[in-house]
Design a protein around this motif. Structure first.
Motif, PDB file in Angstrom:
ATOM      1  N   ALA A 123     -11.681   9.115   8.973  1.00  0.00           N
ATOM      2  CA  ALA A 123     -10.360   8.870   8.394  1.00  0.00           C
ATOM      3  C   ALA A 123      -9.379   8.417   9.471  1.00  0.00           C
ATOM      4  O   ALA A 123      -8.495   7.594   9.224  1.00  0.00           O
ATOM      5  CB  ALA A 123      -9.836  10.128   7.696  1.00  0.00           C
ATOM      6  N   ILE A 124      -9.543   8.944  10.665  1.00  0.00           N
ATOM      7  CA  ILE A 124      -8.681   8.568  11.787  1.00  0.00           C
ATOM      8  C   ILE A 124      -9.044   7.176  12.296  1.00  0.00           C
ATOM      9  O   ILE A 124      -8.168   6.363  12.591  1.00  0.00           O
ATOM     10  CB  ILE A 124      -8.795   9.611  12.914  1.00  0.00           C
ATOM     11  CG1 ILE A 124      -8.178  10.941  12.452  1.00  0.00           C
ATOM     12  CG2 ILE A 124      -8.115   9.126  14.190  1.00  0.00           C
ATOM     13  CD1 ILE A 124      -8.519  12.113  13.340  1.00  0.00           C
ATOM     14  N   ASP A 125     -10.334   6.878  12.383  1.00  0.00           N
ATOM     15  CA  ASP A 125     -10.799   5.561  12.828  1.00  0.00           C
ATOM     16  C   ASP A 125     -11.891   5.058  11.887  1.00  0.00           C
ATOM     17  O   ASP A 125     -13.077   5.335  12.101  1.00  0.00           O
ATOM     18  CB  ASP A 125     -11.329   5.637  14.267  1.00  0.00           C
ATOM     19  CG  ASP A 125     -11.719   4.266  14.809  1.00  0.00           C
ATOM     20  OD1 ASP A 125     -11.544   3.270  14.077  1.00  0.00           O
ATOM     21  OD2 ASP A 125     -12.187   4.182  15.959  1.00  0.00           O
ATOM     22  N   PRO A 126     -11.523   4.310  10.858  1.00  0.00           N
ATOM     23  CA  PRO A 126     -12.513   3.804   9.897  1.00  0.00           C
ATOM     24  C   PRO A 126     -13.589   2.937  10.543  1.00  0.00           C
ATOM     25  O   PRO A 126     -14.688   2.801   9.991  1.00  0.00           O
ATOM     26  CB  PRO A 126     -11.661   2.994   8.922  1.00  0.00           C
ATOM     27  CG  PRO A 126     -10.294   3.586   9.018  1.00  0.00           C
ATOM     28  CD  PRO A 126     -10.141   3.990  10.446  1.00  0.00           C
ATOM     29  N   ALA A 127     -13.300   2.354  11.723  1.00  0.00           N
ATOM     30  CA  ALA A 127     -14.282   1.501  12.392  1.00  0.00           C
ATOM     31  C   ALA A 127     -15.487   2.288  12.904  1.00  0.00           C
ATOM     32  O   ALA A 127     -16.485   1.683  13.328  1.00  0.00           O
ATOM     33  CB  ALA A 127     -13.626   0.748  13.545  1.00  0.00           C
ATOM     34  N   ILE A 128     -15.432   3.607  12.867  1.00  0.00           N
ATOM     35  CA  ILE A 128     -16.593   4.421  13.237  1.00  0.00           C
ATOM     36  C   ILE A 128     -17.776   4.064  12.347  1.00  0.00           C
ATOM     37  O   ILE A 128     -18.921   4.078  12.790  1.00  0.00           O
ATOM     38  CB  ILE A 128     -16.256   5.923  13.137  1.00  0.00           C
ATOM     39  CG1 ILE A 128     -15.347   6.321  14.303  1.00  0.00           C
ATOM     40  CG2 ILE A 128     -17.514   6.791  13.130  1.00  0.00           C
ATOM     41  CD1 ILE A 128     -14.775   7.721  14.193  1.00  0.00           C
ATOM     42  N   GLY A 129     -17.511   3.776  11.080  1.00  0.00           N
ATOM     43  CA  GLY A 129     -18.577   3.224  10.249  1.00  0.00           C
ATOM     44  C   GLY A 129     -19.156   4.112   9.169  1.00  0.00           C
ATOM     45  O   GLY A 129     -20.230   3.813   8.645  1.00  0.00           O
ATOM     46  N   GLY A 130     -18.499   5.190   8.813  1.00  0.00           N
ATOM     47  CA  GLY A 130     -18.962   5.945   7.653  1.00  0.00           C
ATOM     48  C   GLY A 130     -19.725   7.208   7.995  1.00  0.00           C
ATOM     49  O   GLY A 130     -20.048   7.488   9.147  1.00  0.00           O
TER      50      GLY A 130
END
Length: 312
Positions: free
Chosen positions: A24-31
């Motif tokens: 939620a903080i960094d959506p680019a983490i990928g799920g």
């Protein structure tokens, strides 16, 4: 609208909750991939996330993708009503557009039709959904965090899809009698009077929502020292992770974890804290190795490898 069980009222499942907060903080983490026992609040926890984010002023819908969904329902299609009534060629949005800038949730993801898996992989890679058929030509942004849950006993997950999840956690049944008793009490209380439970956890929800909001706003300012990046790469090498996605996700997740704690710099302890969910599904599995053993193996390698950098 029916209220969801409060995120902060969910007992146990700390790893799953942390993974959801980091993405939620960094959506680019990928799920997030959450596999494990039935009846362990996987779906409840995911759906509770949306309400908590709403309290933080973050517009991030959680959209369900049913297993039986059609291609049209997923991608979008020609608006037949508009075509028949007015002769208009109009796009009817699908689930991917609804999930844009939010979360696409698939329960029993390991049972998802292979064709839908291929469609998801294509859109997830490009961030754009293109629909070309029935005289319709339409495209729109489709940037979403993919969340999947399921029971591994019911089927394996395709490796191509598993690799698309930034984080993976194994959800197990809680064994502590006291904790399980409190779970029963809270669930029955919520079913009987949702507003009362929501009120009881209002302050905790607001506090966590505020922390997430501040972490998102400060994320780009959190610094990543060279030795921390080096430790992340060395850990991926030691674990035998294939490709370079592992170290990128590892550093991103460590940065999100530091931001959630209100710190301005990532440390090797952050790398250690996030190592298992980042790498447990990226390392080669030993024959007949269970998820708990695999996680312990990654953790032990992380302690040994990251510890050397911490001491340097």
């Amino acid at each position: 609208m029916r209220a969801h069980f409060p995120f902060t009222a969910i007992l146990g499942q700390t790893d799953l909750k942390n993974c959801l907060l980091w993405t939620a903080i960094d959506p680019a983490i990928g799920g997030v991939l959450a596999m494990g026992d039935r009846g362990t609040a996987k779906s409840t926890t995911v759906r509770a996330l949306a309400d908590m984010l709403h309290a933080a002023g973050i517009s991030a819908p959680v959209v369900d993708l049913p297993l039986g969904a059609s291609e049209d329902r997923l991608l979008g299609s020609l608006d037949v009503d508009a075509a028949l009534a007015r002769g208009e060629v109009r796009f009817r949005p699908g689930l991917l557009q609804e999930a844009h800038r939010g979360f696409l949730y698939i329960d029993e993801v390991n049972l998802l039709d292979d064709y839908l898996v291929d469609l998801l992989l294509d859109v997830a890679a490009s961030g754009v959904n293109r629909v070309e058929r029935d005289g319709l030509s339409h495209q729109h942004e489709a940037q979403f965090v993919l969340i999947g849950s399921g029971n591994p006993e019911e089927g394996e997950l395709r490796p191509q899809l598993e690799d698309r999840f930034g984080l993976s956690t194994h959800v197990t049944t809680i064994r502590d009698v006291g904790v399980r008793t409190e779970i029963v009490r809270r669930r029955l209380a919520f079913d009987a009077d949702p507003d009362s439970v929501l009120h009881a956890f209002h302050d905790q929800q607001q506090d966590l929502a505020g922390r997430v909001s501040r972490a998102r706003n400060s994320l780009d300012d959190v610094t990543i020292p060279h030795r921390v990046s080096e430790a992340a790469v060395q850990l991926c090498v030691e674990c035998g992770a294939v490709g370079h996605r592992g170290e990128i996700v590892l550093v991103r997740t460590a940065r999100a974890a530091a931001a959630l704690q209100g710190r301005a710099e990532v440390t090797t302890r952050d790398i250690l804290a996030v190592a298992v969910p980042v790498l447990r599904h990226r390392v080669a599995r030993e024959p007949f190795e269970n998820p708990t053993t695999a996680s312990a193996r990654v953790h032990n390698i992380a302690v040994r490898t990251v510890g050397l950098h911490s001491a340097a």
